[in-house]
Design a protein around this motif. Structure first.
Motif, PDB file in Angstrom:
ATOM      1  N   ALA A 226       0.793  -1.134  -0.090  1.00 46.97           N
ATOM      2  CA  ALA A 226      -0.017   0.011  -0.189  1.00 46.97           C
ATOM      3  C   ALA A 226       0.860   1.328   0.002  1.00 46.97           C
ATOM      4  N   ALA A 227       0.370   2.374  -0.652  1.00 50.82           N
ATOM      5  CA  ALA A 227       0.915   3.541  -0.730  1.00 50.82           C
ATOM      6  C   ALA A 227       0.199   4.502  -0.698  1.00 50.82           C
ATOM      7  N   LEU A 228       0.409   5.540   0.050  1.00 53.06           N
ATOM      8  CA  LEU A 228      -0.420   6.668   0.192  1.00 53.06           C
ATOM      9  C   LEU A 228       0.459   8.159   0.319  1.00 53.06           C
ATOM     10  N   ILE A 229       0.217   9.257  -0.191  1.00 52.37           N
ATOM     11  CA  ILE A 229       0.731  10.323  -0.325  1.00 52.37           C
ATOM     12  C   ILE A 229      -0.245  11.550   0.165  1.00 52.37           C
ATOM     13  N   GLY A 230       0.359  12.459   0.753  1.00 51.53           N
ATOM     14  CA  GLY A 230      -0.756  13.572   1.252  1.00 51.53           C
ATOM     15  C   GLY A 230       0.226  14.689   1.823  1.00 51.53           C
ATOM     16  N   THR A 231      -0.734  15.910   1.926  1.00 52.57           N
ATOM     17  CA  THR A 231       0.063  16.869   2.704  1.00 52.57           C
ATOM     18  C   THR A 231      -0.455  16.844   4.052  1.00 52.57           C
ATOM     19  N   TRP A 232       0.255  16.158   5.131  1.00 47.00           N
ATOM     20  CA  TRP A 232      -0.047  15.813   6.363  1.00 47.00           C
ATOM     21  C   TRP A 232      -0.109  16.981   7.354  1.00 47.00           C
ATOM     22  N   SER A 233       0.544  17.896   6.833  1.00 46.91           N
ATOM     23  CA  SER A 233       0.616  19.277   7.659  1.00 46.91           C
ATOM     24  C   SER A 233      -0.717  20.009   7.784  1.00 46.91           C
ATOM     25  N   TRP A 234      -1.733  19.676   6.818  1.00 43.75           N
ATOM     26  CA  TRP A 234      -3.085  20.041   6.885  1.00 43.75           C
ATOM     27  C   TRP A 234      -3.822  19.325   7.787  1.00 43.75           C
ATOM     28  N   ALA A 235      -4.573  19.986   8.532  1.00 45.18           N
ATOM     29  CA  ALA A 235      -5.218  19.126   9.928  1.00 45.18           C
ATOM     30  C   ALA A 235      -6.169  18.201   9.354  1.00 45.18           C
ATOM     31  N   PRO A 236      -6.919  18.400   8.536  1.00 45.67           N
ATOM     32  CA  PRO A 236      -8.104  17.396   8.149  1.00 45.67           C
ATOM     33  C   PRO A 236      -7.260  16.043   7.685  1.00 45.67           C
ATOM     34  N   ASN A 237      -6.248  16.367   6.875  1.00 46.22           N
ATOM     35  CA  ASN A 237      -5.610  15.133   6.278  1.00 46.22           C
ATOM     36  C   ASN A 237      -4.749  14.244   7.429  1.00 46.22           C
ATOM     37  N   ARG A 238      -4.189  15.149   8.456  1.00 51.85           N
ATOM     38  CA  ARG A 238      -3.589  14.380   9.616  1.00 51.85           C
ATOM     39  C   ARG A 238      -4.740  13.522  10.142  1.00 51.85           C
ATOM     40  N   ILE A 239      -6.003  14.120  10.306  1.00 51.90           N
ATOM     41  CA  ILE A 239      -6.840  13.322  10.985  1.00 51.90           C
ATOM     42  C   ILE A 239      -6.893  11.881  10.633  1.00 51.90           C
ATOM     43  N   GLY A 240      -6.919  11.880   9.032  1.00 56.03           N
ATOM     44  CA  GLY A 240      -7.227  10.571   8.435  1.00 56.03           C
ATOM     45  C   GLY A 240      -5.882   9.816   8.466  1.00 56.03           C
ATOM     46  N   LEU A 241      -4.789  10.306   8.310  1.00 55.89           N
ATOM     47  CA  LEU A 241      -3.539   9.550   8.688  1.00 55.89           C
ATOM     48  C   LEU A 241      -3.419   8.862   9.951  1.00 55.89           C
ATOM     49  N   ASP A 242      -3.685   9.744  11.175  1.00 48.68           N
ATOM     50  CA  ASP A 242      -3.824   9.347  12.652  1.00 48.68           C
ATOM     51  C   ASP A 242      -4.986   7.950  12.591  1.00 48.68           C
ATOM     52  N   TRP A 243      -6.135   8.177  12.021  1.00 50.79           N
ATOM     53  CA  TRP A 243      -6.779   7.109  12.055  1.00 50.79           C
ATOM     54  C   TRP A 243      -6.378   5.921  11.470  1.00 50.79           C
ATOM     55  N   PHE A 244      -5.761   5.986  10.490  1.00 54.97           N
ATOM     56  CA  PHE A 244      -5.227   4.861   9.483  1.00 54.97           C
ATOM     57  C   PHE A 244      -3.993   4.274  10.427  1.00 54.97           C
ATOM     58  N   LEU A 245      -3.133   5.185  10.729  1.00 48.43           N
ATOM     59  CA  LEU A 245      -2.054   4.446  11.611  1.00 48.43           C
ATOM     60  C   LEU A 245      -2.399   3.658  12.874  1.00 48.43           C
ATOM     61  N   GLU A 246      -3.431   4.506  13.552  1.00 45.85           N
ATOM     62  CA  GLU A 246      -3.606   3.906  14.958  1.00 45.85           C
ATOM     63  C   GLU A 246      -4.836   2.921  15.218  1.00 45.85           C
ATOM     64  N   GLN A 247      -5.762   2.903  13.803  1.00 48.36           N
ATOM     65  CA  GLN A 247      -6.838   1.933  14.012  1.00 48.36           C
ATOM     66  C   GLN A 247      -7.077   0.793  13.210  1.00 48.36           C
ATOM     67  N   VAL A 248      -6.250   1.146  11.889  1.00 49.53           N
ATOM     68  CA  VAL A 248      -6.356   0.370  10.507  1.00 49.53           C
ATOM     69  C   VAL A 248      -5.144  -0.754  10.611  1.00 49.53           C
ATOM     70  N   VAL A 249      -4.012   0.070  10.901  1.00 50.81           N
ATOM     71  CA  VAL A 249      -2.436  -0.599  10.725  1.00 50.81           C
ATOM     72  C   VAL A 249      -2.703  -1.853  11.619  1.00 50.81           C
ATOM     73  N   PRO A 250      -2.889  -1.842  12.880  1.00 55.20           N
ATOM     74  CA  PRO A 250      -2.958  -2.843  13.818  1.00 55.20           C
ATOM     75  C   PRO A 250      -3.770  -4.134  13.094  1.00 55.20           C
ATOM     76  N   HIS A 251      -4.863  -3.883  12.419  1.00 58.35           N
ATOM     77  CA  HIS A 251      -5.384  -5.125  11.999  1.00 58.35           C
ATOM     78  C   HIS A 251      -4.695  -5.670  10.669  1.00 58.35           C
ATOM     79  N   LEU A 252      -3.782  -5.248  10.168  1.00 55.56           N
ATOM     80  CA  LEU A 252      -2.956  -5.625   9.032  1.00 55.56           C
ATOM     81  C   LEU A 252      -1.831  -6.686   9.410  1.00 55.56           C
ATOM     82  N   PRO A 253      -1.589  -7.508   8.612  1.00 58.40           N
ATOM     83  CA  PRO A 253      -0.636  -8.341   8.732  1.00 58.40           C
ATOM     84  C   PRO A 253       0.889  -8.035   9.023  1.00 58.40           C
ATOM     85  N   ASP A 254       1.665  -8.417   9.862  1.00 59.92           N
ATOM     86  CA  ASP A 254       2.788  -7.779  10.124  1.00 59.92           C
ATOM     87  C   ASP A 254       3.861  -7.707   8.926  1.00 59.92           C
ATOM     88  N   ASP A 255       3.779  -8.410   7.956  1.00 58.83           N
ATOM     89  CA  ASP A 255       4.394  -8.599   6.533  1.00 58.83           C
ATOM     90  C   ASP A 255       3.840  -7.632   5.508  1.00 58.83           C
TER      91      ASP A 255
END
Length: 391
Positions: A226-255
């Motif tokens: 998976a590859a994602l790109i964005g302007t993470w300094s913009w607060a609404p984008n950062r909200i989405g990134l935090d959600w992905f990293l904190e809530q989605v990634v833990p459900h993905l396989p380690d590899d």
């Protein structure tokens, strides 16, 4: 017909953010409608100036990113905002004086109207253009984005700043809509929120980003799942990134290999060591094509997600939240909708397991034709009329 496109950052031939890509699409449509457009605003500090068009008035150089500024510069912006009772984002525009902007406008010769491109420049200098009929381009409902950012802020100071910004932006956006001869938004929802959902007052601009990539049948070379790109300094984008990293990634396989491009605080790499944070990349299209699937992770904001449009134009497999699809009327077959973290993760694994690319040319052509039609409608409703056949 001679119009001034008044904007915070002028195009320089290398659009990098969604805002700049949207500007390029809108300016292209105005040109195809036969308008003579002079762009006025600030050049991005540090970029090559040789690509700035001749019909552009540059008022100075600036880096508008708050996180890129030093502490002293942030205090200057804050002092200007407080003393002038204006938004923090508009206070950044006061790098130029009122006299300088007025002289720049006078230097353009006869002008038939102005297009205020988003709220930042207009919030600082709209009185200078008050004698001209105007069109307002609402890239987002800015006050809603500020309210969302205030709720998501992790410090009392940030909550206060975003809360203050939201109150001022709500008043400013209402004034801009009331004064405008016509309003362009980037999603139907934004027309409703701004209270301008009347075809005589507004239109939605379907956007295009890049020329689509032709699918040849050859297997696409990938480096990541998976590859994602964005302007993470913009607060609404950062909200989405935090959600992905904190809530989605833990459900993905380690590899499961994930790469994130774009400006991101160094602390994120420390907190999420399994993610490859690659920073700025020389070619955004090449980067997203290096992933088997593109996560479209928006959870906040308004307007339209340019990353969604880019992904669909490129024909890449994707998993999208409902928010990432706002303003999009067509969802390709290789895009899966998922809003719950585990469902999002499961859909990513399935898509990466057997990625299917599509031909995005039809999507691109339909978007561009609809964009030209909407821009022309707004010009006619504003009294500017049709200048020649739109392409």
């Amino acid at each position: 017909m001679h119009l001034v496109f008044a904007t915070s950052i002028v195009p320089d031939g290398t659009p990098k953010s969604g805002y700049e890509i949207a500007n390029a699409a809108i300016l292209g449509a105005l040109s195809r409608a036969g308008c003579r457009v002079s762009v006025m605003g600030f050049a991005w500090q540090g970029r090559e100036a040789c690509s700035i068009a001749d019909d552009t008035v540059v008022l100075g150089e600036m880096d508008p990113r708050t996180e890129a500024a030093g502490g002293l510069q942030k205090l200057r912006w804050l002092a200007r905002a407080m003393t002038r009772n204006m938004t923090f984002s508009s206070a950044k525009m006061l790098l130029a004086s009122t006299a300088q902007v007025r002289a720049a406008l006078d230097g353009l010769g006869p002008v038939d109207g102005v297009i205020f491109n988003s709220v930042q420049f207009a919030g600082a200098f709209r009185e200078i253009f008050a004698h001209l009929p105007n069109i307002y381009v609402a890239h987002n409902v800015e006050y809603v984005s500020a309210e969302q950012s205030a709720r998501a802020a992790r410090s009392p100071i940030a909550r206060f700043m975003f809360g203050r910004e939201a109150k001022l932006l709500k008043t400013l956006e209402a004034q801009l809509c009331a004064d405008a001869h016509f309003i362009y938004t980037l999603s139907e929802d934004d027309r409703q929120v701004l209270g301008v959902a009347d075809d005589r007052r507004s239109a939605v601009l379907p956007l295009v980003a890049h020329a689509p990539v032709e699918v040849t049948g050859d297997e696409r070379r990938t480096d990541y799942d998976a590859a994602l790109i964005g302007t993470w300094s913009w607060a609404p984008n950062r909200i989405g990134l935090d959600w992905f990293l904190e809530q989605v990634v833990p459900h993905l396989p380690d590899d499961f290999r994930i790469a994130v491009a774009g400006d991101a605080p160094p602390s994120l790499a420390q907190e999420h060591p399994r993610i490859a944070f690659v920073g700025r990349v020389p070619d955004a299209v090449e980067f997203v094509r290096s992933g088997k699937v593109v996560p479209l992770i928006s959870r906040a904001g308004t307007g339209v997600q340019l990353k969604t449009i880019e992904t669909f134009e490129l024909g890449l497999p994707s998993v999208a939240t409902q928010s990432a699809l706002r303003g999009i009327s067509y969802k390709p077959e290789n895009c899966t909708l998922a809003d719950e973290p585990r469902a999002f993760a499961d859909a990513l694994v399935r898509a990466a397991g057997s990625p299917v690319d599509l031909d995005g040319r039809t999507f691109h052509e339909e978007q561009r034709n609809a964009l030209d039609k909407a821009v022309l409608h707004g010009l006619q409703q504003s009294g500017f009329g049709r200048q020649n056949e739109a392409a």
